[in-house]
Design a protein around this motif. Structure first.
Motif, short mmCIF file in Angstrom:
data_model
loop_
_atom_site.label_atom_id
_atom_site.label_comp_id
_atom_site.label_asym_id
_atom_site.label_seq_id
_atom_site.Cartn_x
_atom_site.Cartn_y
_atom_site.Cartn_z
N GLY A 259 31.72 45.51 -18.72
CA GLY A 259 31.77 44.45 -17.73
C GLY A 259 31.69 43.16 -18.54
O GLY A 259 32.37 43.00 -19.55
N PHE A 260 30.79 42.28 -18.15
CA PHE A 260 30.50 41.12 -19.01
C PHE A 260 29.03 41.17 -19.42
O PHE A 260 28.38 40.15 -19.57
CB PHE A 260 30.83 39.81 -18.29
CG PHE A 260 32.23 39.30 -18.54
CD1 PHE A 260 32.76 39.24 -19.82
CD2 PHE A 260 33.01 38.86 -17.49
CE1 PHE A 260 34.04 38.74 -20.05
CE2 PHE A 260 34.29 38.37 -17.71
CZ PHE A 260 34.81 38.31 -18.99
N THR B 159 33.28 36.98 -27.22
CA THR B 159 34.07 37.36 -26.04
C THR B 159 35.01 36.23 -25.65
O THR B 159 36.18 36.45 -25.33
CB THR B 159 33.10 37.66 -24.86
OG1 THR B 159 32.25 38.73 -25.27
CG2 THR B 159 33.84 38.04 -23.60
N LYS C 98 38.19 48.16 -31.75
CA LYS C 98 37.09 48.67 -30.94
C LYS C 98 36.32 49.79 -31.66
O LYS C 98 35.34 50.32 -31.13
CB LYS C 98 37.63 49.23 -29.60
CG LYS C 98 38.41 48.21 -28.75
CD LYS C 98 37.51 47.14 -28.19
CE LYS C 98 38.27 46.02 -27.50
NZ LYS C 98 38.91 46.39 -26.26
N LEU D 165 34.35 44.98 -11.40
CA LEU D 165 33.17 44.83 -12.26
C LEU D 165 32.70 43.40 -12.41
O LEU D 165 31.52 43.13 -12.49
CB LEU D 165 33.58 45.24 -13.67
CG LEU D 165 33.26 46.56 -14.26
CD1 LEU D 165 33.82 46.61 -15.66
CD2 LEU D 165 31.77 46.81 -14.27
N ASP D 166 33.69 42.49 -12.53
CA ASP D 166 33.30 41.14 -12.93
C ASP D 166 34.37 40.12 -12.56
O ASP D 166 35.49 40.48 -12.18
CB ASP D 166 33.00 41.09 -14.44
CG ASP D 166 34.07 41.76 -15.29
OD1 ASP D 166 35.16 42.01 -14.77
OD2 ASP D 166 33.80 42.03 -16.47
N HIS E 82 30.29 45.07 -25.35
CA HIS E 82 29.94 44.74 -23.96
C HIS E 82 30.69 45.64 -22.97
O HIS E 82 31.77 46.13 -23.26
CB HIS E 82 30.15 43.25 -23.64
CG HIS E 82 31.55 42.77 -23.46
ND1 HIS E 82 31.99 41.57 -23.95
CD2 HIS E 82 32.61 43.31 -22.82
CE1 HIS E 82 33.25 41.40 -23.62
NE2 HIS E 82 33.66 42.44 -22.94
N GLY F 279 36.20 49.25 -19.63
CA GLY F 279 36.73 49.04 -20.97
C GLY F 279 35.52 48.74 -21.84
O GLY F 279 34.37 48.92 -21.42
N ASN G 3 38.98 36.57 -25.62
CA ASN G 3 39.76 36.38 -24.39
C ASN G 3 40.61 35.12 -24.41
O ASN G 3 41.44 34.92 -23.53
CB ASN G 3 38.82 36.40 -23.17
CG ASN G 3 38.27 37.80 -22.93
OD1 ASN G 3 38.54 38.72 -23.71
ND2 ASN G 3 37.53 37.99 -21.86
N THR H 292 39.06 45.17 -15.67
CA THR H 292 40.23 44.37 -16.04
C THR H 292 40.35 44.37 -17.57
O THR H 292 39.78 45.21 -18.23
CB THR H 292 40.08 42.94 -15.48
OG1 THR H 292 38.79 42.47 -15.84
CG2 THR H 292 40.22 42.93 -13.96
N GLY H 293 41.10 43.41 -18.09
CA GLY H 293 41.32 43.39 -19.55
C GLY H 293 42.67 44.04 -19.86
O GLY H 293 43.34 44.57 -18.97
N SER H 294 43.03 44.02 -21.13
CA SER H 294 44.35 44.57 -21.49
C SER H 294 44.32 46.11 -21.49
O SER H 294 45.34 46.74 -21.21
CB SER H 294 44.80 44.04 -22.84
OG SER H 294 43.76 44.19 -23.77
N THR H 295 43.18 46.71 -21.78
CA THR H 295 43.13 48.17 -21.89
C THR H 295 43.58 48.91 -20.63
O THR H 295 44.41 49.81 -20.72
CB THR H 295 41.71 48.63 -22.32
OG1 THR H 295 41.35 47.89 -23.48
CG2 THR H 295 41.66 50.11 -22.62
N PRO H 296 43.08 48.54 -19.43
CA PRO H 296 43.49 49.34 -18.26
C PRO H 296 44.85 48.97 -17.65
O PRO H 296 45.25 49.58 -16.66
CB PRO H 296 42.36 49.10 -17.24
CG PRO H 296 41.71 47.85 -17.65
CD PRO H 296 42.01 47.59 -19.09
N TYR I 193 40.34 37.41 -12.46
CA TYR I 193 40.46 38.85 -12.29
C TYR I 193 40.97 39.19 -10.89
O TYR I 193 41.55 40.26 -10.67
CB TYR I 193 39.12 39.53 -12.62
CG TYR I 193 38.81 39.47 -14.10
CD1 TYR I 193 39.82 39.24 -15.04
CD2 TYR I 193 37.51 39.65 -14.58
CE1 TYR I 193 39.55 39.20 -16.40
CE2 TYR I 193 37.24 39.61 -15.95
CZ TYR I 193 38.26 39.38 -16.85
OH TYR I 193 37.99 39.35 -18.20
#
Ligand code: GLP
Length: 247
Positions: A140-141, A161, A202, A66-67, A138, A132, A165, A36-40, A80
């Motif tokens: 995942g987390f 983190t 990054k 992943l998390d 990191h 990501g 976030n 998850t996250g903004s990248t994917p 997520y």
């Protein structure tokens, strides 16, 4: 590590989506580890488009995320579980029974982690894991000072983190302090790994991951030990690399 440098976010998204589509074409019941996250987000948009154009079929795909944050309601907009429904699952023909996301609201979180591991094992492990990367390296987390031998477990989120976030939440106080995450060992057991990175923020993590020593302080550096990692980097995230990048 195979490194693909792309010019922008669009190309990053398309390149990653194509790698997933090709994995599913070659093995229709692939076990895909999702991030998850903004990248994917753009990658998921591309996958939805490919699905609508009959270029990829999710009918047999098995997914493991992943998390997940601990303590957010399943339908909280930043969980997520919500993210995955919103960005991918509700737009494609994946079978609901094949979707797996850790339950961050389980009354027994430790048991939830054990069951999650067992389920991944029962499905024969992960064929392709999407990742990501956090600004602190990191995956995942799995935060700095990670134990490389960890499987799915509960993690305390790093302050960096939570700060990063907090842009998705109304305030930093609302960002959970804990999450369930696949551990490094589980990620490393994946047959293939695709790591995506976007943005100049990054660049340090990417530099350390590729050129630095393998160090639990930069969890992604462990990927140097994996035999099949593809790293897709948009120019900003690749800007600190000192060697010639293959295009
Ligand atoms: C989050 C996720 C990671 C993700 C990372 C980067 O906290 N747990 O899986 O890779 O942070 O997120 P972003 O893509 O929004 O920069």
């Amino acid at each position: 590590m195979r490194i693909i440098k792309v010019k922008d976010y669009q190309e990053l998204s398309l390149t990653a989506a194509r790698l997933i589509a090709s994995q599913v074409l070659l093995k229709e019941n692939s076990v895909i580890g999702l991030a998850t996250g903004s990248t994917p987000e753009g990658m998921y948009k591309e996958l939805v488009k490919m699905y609508e154009n009959n270029l990829v079929n999710f009918e047999g795909v098995i997914s493991f995320n992943l998390d997940e944050y601990v303590g957010l309601e399943e339908n909280h907009k930043e969980s997520y579980s919500y993210y995955m429904k919103d960005r991918l699952f509700s737009h494609v023909n994946i079978n609901e029974d094949n979707i797996h996301i850790p339950n961050g609201n389980s009354s027994d979180i430790e048991e939830e982690c054990k069951n999650y591991e067992k389920l991944i094992e029962e499905h024969g492990g992960i064929d392709m894991q999407i990742l990501g990367i956090g600004r602190n390296g990191h995956i995942g987390f799995n935060e700095p000072d990670v134990k490389f031998e960890a499987v799915t477990h509960v993690v305390e989120l790093d302050e960096q983190t939570r700060k990063d976030n907090s842009r998705f939440f109304d305030s930093i106080d609302e960002v959970p302090t804990k999450a369930i995450s696949m551990g490094i060992k589980r990620i490393m057991q994946s047959k293939k790994i695709i790591l995506m990175a976007y943005g100049i923020e990054k660049a340090n993590a990417i530099f350390g991951m590729i050129n630095g020593k393998i160090d639990p302080k930069l969890p992604a550096s462990v990927l140097q030990l994996h035999p099949d990692v593809t790293v897709i980097l948009e120019e900003g995230s690749a800007s600190k690399l000192e060697f010639k990048v293959l295009v």
